[in-house]
Scaffold this motif. Structure first.
Motif, PDB file in Angstrom:
ATOM      1  N   LEU A  77      61.821  66.321  73.440  1.00 65.48           N
ATOM      2  CA  LEU A  77      61.066  67.090  72.448  1.00 65.48           C
ATOM      3  C   LEU A  77      59.695  67.418  73.006  1.00 65.48           C
ATOM      4  N   GLU A  78      59.164  68.570  72.616  1.00 64.01           N
ATOM      5  CA  GLU A  78      57.781  68.922  72.931  1.00 64.01           C
ATOM      6  C   GLU A  78      57.026  68.933  71.608  1.00 64.01           C
ATOM      7  N   VAL A  79      55.918  68.226  71.572  1.00 67.22           N
ATOM      8  CA  VAL A  79      55.081  68.211  70.371  1.00 67.22           C
ATOM      9  C   VAL A  79      53.865  69.084  70.674  1.00 67.22           C
ATOM     10  N   ILE A  80      53.659  70.089  69.842  1.00 68.72           N
ATOM     11  CA  ILE A  80      52.517  70.987  70.041  1.00 68.72           C
ATOM     12  C   ILE A  80      51.549  70.801  68.882  1.00 68.72           C
ATOM     13  N   VAL A  81      50.284  70.638  69.204  1.00 69.22           N
ATOM     14  CA  VAL A  81      49.233  70.521  68.190  1.00 69.22           C
ATOM     15  C   VAL A  81      48.338  71.744  68.333  1.00 69.22           C
ATOM     16  N   ARG A  82      47.996  72.337  67.184  1.00 74.81           N
ATOM     17  CA  ARG A  82      47.178  73.561  67.202  1.00 74.81           C
ATOM     18  C   ARG A  82      45.971  73.399  66.283  1.00 74.81           C
ATOM     19  N   ASN A  83      44.835  73.829  66.786  1.00 74.36           N
ATOM     20  CA  ASN A  83      43.600  73.852  65.999  1.00 74.36           C
ATOM     21  C   ASN A  83      43.162  75.272  65.663  1.00 74.36           C
ATOM     22  N   ALA A 118      46.898  80.995  68.146  1.00 71.82           N
ATOM     23  CA  ALA A 118      47.080  81.715  69.416  1.00 71.82           C
ATOM     24  C   ALA A 118      48.575  81.691  69.746  1.00 71.82           C
ATOM     25  N   GLY A 119      48.932  82.417  70.778  1.00 76.09           N
ATOM     26  CA  GLY A 119      50.285  82.328  71.337  1.00 76.09           C
ATOM     27  C   GLY A 119      51.388  82.527  70.319  1.00 76.09           C
ATOM     28  N   SER A 120      52.367  81.608  70.336  1.00 75.66           N
ATOM     29  CA  SER A 120      53.553  81.794  69.496  1.00 75.66           C
ATOM     30  C   SER A 120      53.242  81.611  68.013  1.00 75.66           C
ATOM     31  N   LEU A 121      52.164  80.913  67.666  1.00 75.41           N
ATOM     32  CA  LEU A 121      51.821  80.800  66.237  1.00 75.41           C
ATOM     33  C   LEU A 121      51.347  82.156  65.706  1.00 75.41           C
ATOM     34  N   VAL A 164      42.195  74.727  71.758  1.00 78.54           N
ATOM     35  CA  VAL A 164      42.909  75.643  70.850  1.00 78.54           C
ATOM     36  C   VAL A 164      44.264  75.047  70.463  1.00 78.54           C
ATOM     37  N   ASP A 165      45.036  74.627  71.482  1.00 74.68           N
ATOM     38  CA  ASP A 165      46.338  73.993  71.246  1.00 74.68           C
ATOM     39  C   ASP A 165      46.763  73.283  72.520  1.00 74.68           C
ATOM     40  N   PHE A 166      47.782  72.454  72.416  1.00 71.56           N
ATOM     41  CA  PHE A 166      48.312  71.774  73.604  1.00 71.56           C
ATOM     42  C   PHE A 166      49.702  71.239  73.311  1.00 71.56           C
ATOM     43  N   LYS A 167      50.402  70.913  74.401  1.00 73.49           N
ATOM     44  CA  LYS A 167      51.779  70.412  74.333  1.00 73.49           C
ATOM     45  C   LYS A 167      51.824  69.000  74.898  1.00 73.49           C
ATOM     46  N   LEU A 168      52.580  68.129  74.231  1.00 77.65           N
ATOM     47  CA  LEU A 168      52.760  66.754  74.729  1.00 77.65           C
ATOM     48  C   LEU A 168      54.237  66.389  74.736  1.00 77.65           C
ATOM     49  N   PRO A 187      45.212  72.844  82.104  1.00 81.67           N
ATOM     50  CA  PRO A 187      45.154  74.228  81.588  1.00 81.67           C
ATOM     51  C   PRO A 187      46.520  74.927  81.594  1.00 81.67           C
ATOM     52  N   ASP A 188      47.547  74.296  82.211  1.00 77.11           N
ATOM     53  CA  ASP A 188      48.916  74.818  82.072  1.00 77.11           C
ATOM     54  C   ASP A 188      49.466  74.511  80.682  1.00 77.11           C
ATOM     55  N   THR A 189      49.081  73.383  80.123  1.00 79.54           N
ATOM     56  CA  THR A 189      49.716  72.883  78.897  1.00 79.54           C
ATOM     57  C   THR A 189      48.758  72.855  77.698  1.00 79.54           C
ATOM     58  N   CYS A 190      47.523  73.282  77.914  1.00 79.26           N
ATOM     59  CA  CYS A 190      46.542  73.376  76.818  1.00 79.26           C
ATOM     60  C   CYS A 190      45.975  74.793  76.827  1.00 79.26           C
ATOM     61  N   ARG A 191      45.561  75.265  75.653  1.00 81.02           N
ATOM     62  CA  ARG A 191      44.672  76.429  75.640  1.00 81.02           C
ATOM     63  C   ARG A 191      43.254  75.920  75.465  1.00 81.02           C
ATOM     64  N   LEU A 192      42.371  76.366  76.336  1.00 83.47           N
ATOM     65  CA  LEU A 192      40.980  75.922  76.331  1.00 83.47           C
ATOM     66  C   LEU A 192      40.092  77.158  76.378  1.00 83.47           C
ATOM     67  N   PHE A 251      46.826  83.689  83.546  1.00 84.04           N
ATOM     68  CA  PHE A 251      47.991  84.017  84.379  1.00 84.04           C
ATOM     69  C   PHE A 251      49.038  84.754  83.541  1.00 84.04           C
ATOM     70  N   ARG A 252      49.348  84.200  82.344  1.00 86.12           N
ATOM     71  CA  ARG A 252      50.390  84.817  81.498  1.00 86.12           C
ATOM     72  C   ARG A 252      50.047  86.267  81.176  1.00 86.12           C
ATOM     73  N   GLN A 253      48.767  86.518  80.908  1.00 88.57           N
ATOM     74  CA  GLN A 253      48.353  87.842  80.415  1.00 88.57           C
ATOM     75  C   GLN A 253      47.700  88.693  81.505  1.00 88.57           C
TER      76      GLN A 253
HETATM   77  P1  TMP Z   1      52.826  78.597  72.512  1.00 85.27           P
HETATM   78  O1  TMP Z   1      51.727  79.255  71.734  1.00 85.27           O
HETATM   79  O2  TMP Z   1      53.426  79.463  73.565  1.00 85.27           O
HETATM   80  O3  TMP Z   1      53.860  77.975  71.602  1.00 85.27           O
HETATM   81  O4  TMP Z   1      52.147  77.368  73.324  1.00 85.27           O
HETATM   82  C1  TMP Z   1      51.371  76.411  72.657  1.00 85.27           C
HETATM   83  C2  TMP Z   1      50.732  75.484  73.694  1.00 85.27           C
HETATM   84  O5  TMP Z   1      51.706  74.667  74.300  1.00 85.27           O
HETATM   85  C3  TMP Z   1      50.021  76.203  74.815  1.00 85.27           C
HETATM   86  O6  TMP Z   1      48.822  75.517  75.099  1.00 85.27           O
HETATM   87  C4  TMP Z   1      50.959  76.140  75.971  1.00 85.27           C
HETATM   88  C5  TMP Z   1      51.728  74.861  75.711  1.00 85.27           C
HETATM   89  N1  TMP Z   1      53.134  74.936  76.107  1.00 85.27           N
HETATM   90  C6  TMP Z   1      53.571  74.224  77.208  1.00 85.27           C
HETATM   91  O7  TMP Z   1      52.810  73.537  77.872  1.00 85.27           O
HETATM   92  N2  TMP Z   1      54.896  74.308  77.549  1.00 85.27           N
HETATM   93  C7  TMP Z   1      55.789  75.046  76.839  1.00 85.27           C
HETATM   94  O8  TMP Z   1      56.968  75.066  77.183  1.00 85.27           O
HETATM   95  C8  TMP Z   1      55.311  75.776  75.698  1.00 85.27           C
HETATM   96  C9  TMP Z   1      56.246  76.635  74.886  1.00 85.27           C
HETATM   97  C10 TMP Z   1      53.982  75.701  75.382  1.00 85.27           C
END
Ligand code: TMP
Length: 234
Positions: free
Chosen positions: A89-95, A98-101, A174-178, A195-200, A214-216
């Motif tokens: 599972l990936e747990v994402i926390v958002r403050n 941005a992104g998919s939200l 902004v958000d991050f994945k754990l 910075p790959d797994t967090c938005r800062l 990089f994404r954009q």
């Molecule tokens: P998202 O807005 O694309 O759902 O991403 C939310 C945050 O989670 C963002 O900081 C990037 C991180 N993320 C990962 O590290 N790995 C992933 O597979 C996904 C979908 C997001």
């Protein structure tokens, strides 16, 4: 290192066996992917920068009483970590939105959330990592209800401590994945924090200092990663 087995190679990391049975070496690569692997490239020096940022942030979280897999940094781009029984599972926390939200809700990017939003995604390349609710998690038996509740609590706590570390360094989390894993019945944070797994975002200018560059195709990717390391190191 070459004398030990490669246990796993992912998009941004390699995991190697070590002489110790319950310890593995996590090597950070310069490779970067985005949009489900459709965009591929390299970010110069990313492996070294991300290894150092992760070491510093996991060390900090450890001092705040959060159990993590981090043991020590082995070399420039490699961390020694505890081997965990990983939960898929990936747990994402958002403050901040941005992104998919933003894509899911239409709420404008940059909108601050009244309280942190926690989401859970199922790690499955074949399924494209779908968003799961608690009942989906129970259905696929990825984690028990108690583990899931504990993971969300730990993720909120990580968010609280990371914000208190990053904001004085003028970084908005902004958000991050754990990701989490088990050691016996205990849950342990087993991930990078980079910075790959967090938005800062820069707290003064709102400038993006993360993988969204990089994404954009925003340019200045290497500089952004170096700037985050510089602030985290001080
Ligand atoms: P998202 O807005 O694309 O759902 O991403 C939310 C945050 O989670 C963002 O900081 C990037 C991180 N993320 C990962 O590290 N790995 C992933 O597979 C996904 C979908 C997001």
């Amino acid at each position: 290192m070459a004398t030990h087995d490669l246990l796993y190679e992912g998009k941004a990391k390699k995991v190697w066996a070590t002489a110790e049975p319950h310890e593995v070496a996590m090597e950070f690569k310069d490779d970067a992917t985005a949009h489900n692997g459709l965009k591929r490239g390299q970010i110069r020096d990313k492996g070294r920068v991300n290894a150092r940022i992760t070491a510093l942030l996991l060390d900090f979280l450890g001092t705040q009483g959060l159990p993590t897999h981090f043991i020590r940094q082995m070399d420039d781009r490699t961390l020694l970590v505890r081997q965990l029984d990983m939960i898929p599972l990936e747990v994402i926390v958002r403050n901040v939105v941005a992104g998919s939200l933003h894509a899911r809700t239409g709420i404008a990017e940059g909108t601050a959330l009244a309280s942190p939003l926690v989401e859970v995604y199922y790690k499955s390349d074949a399924l494209g990592d779908p968003l799961f609710n608690d009942e989906h998690v129970a259905l696929v038996q990825a984690a028990s209800p108690e583990e899931l509740a504990r993971m969300k609590d730990m993720a909120r706590s990580v968010n609280h401590h990371l914000q208190s570390f990053l904001l004085p360094r003028k970084l908005i989390l902004v958000d991050f994945k754990l990701e989490f894993g088990r050691v016996g019945s205990a849950l342990v944070l087993g991930d990078e924090i980079t910075p790959d797994t967090c938005r800062l975002w820069d707290a003064d200018t709102g400038q993006k200092l993360d993988k969204d560059r990089f994404r954009q195709d925003l340019g200045g990717v290497e500089d952004a990663y170096h700037e985050v390391l510089r602030r985290v190191e001080r």
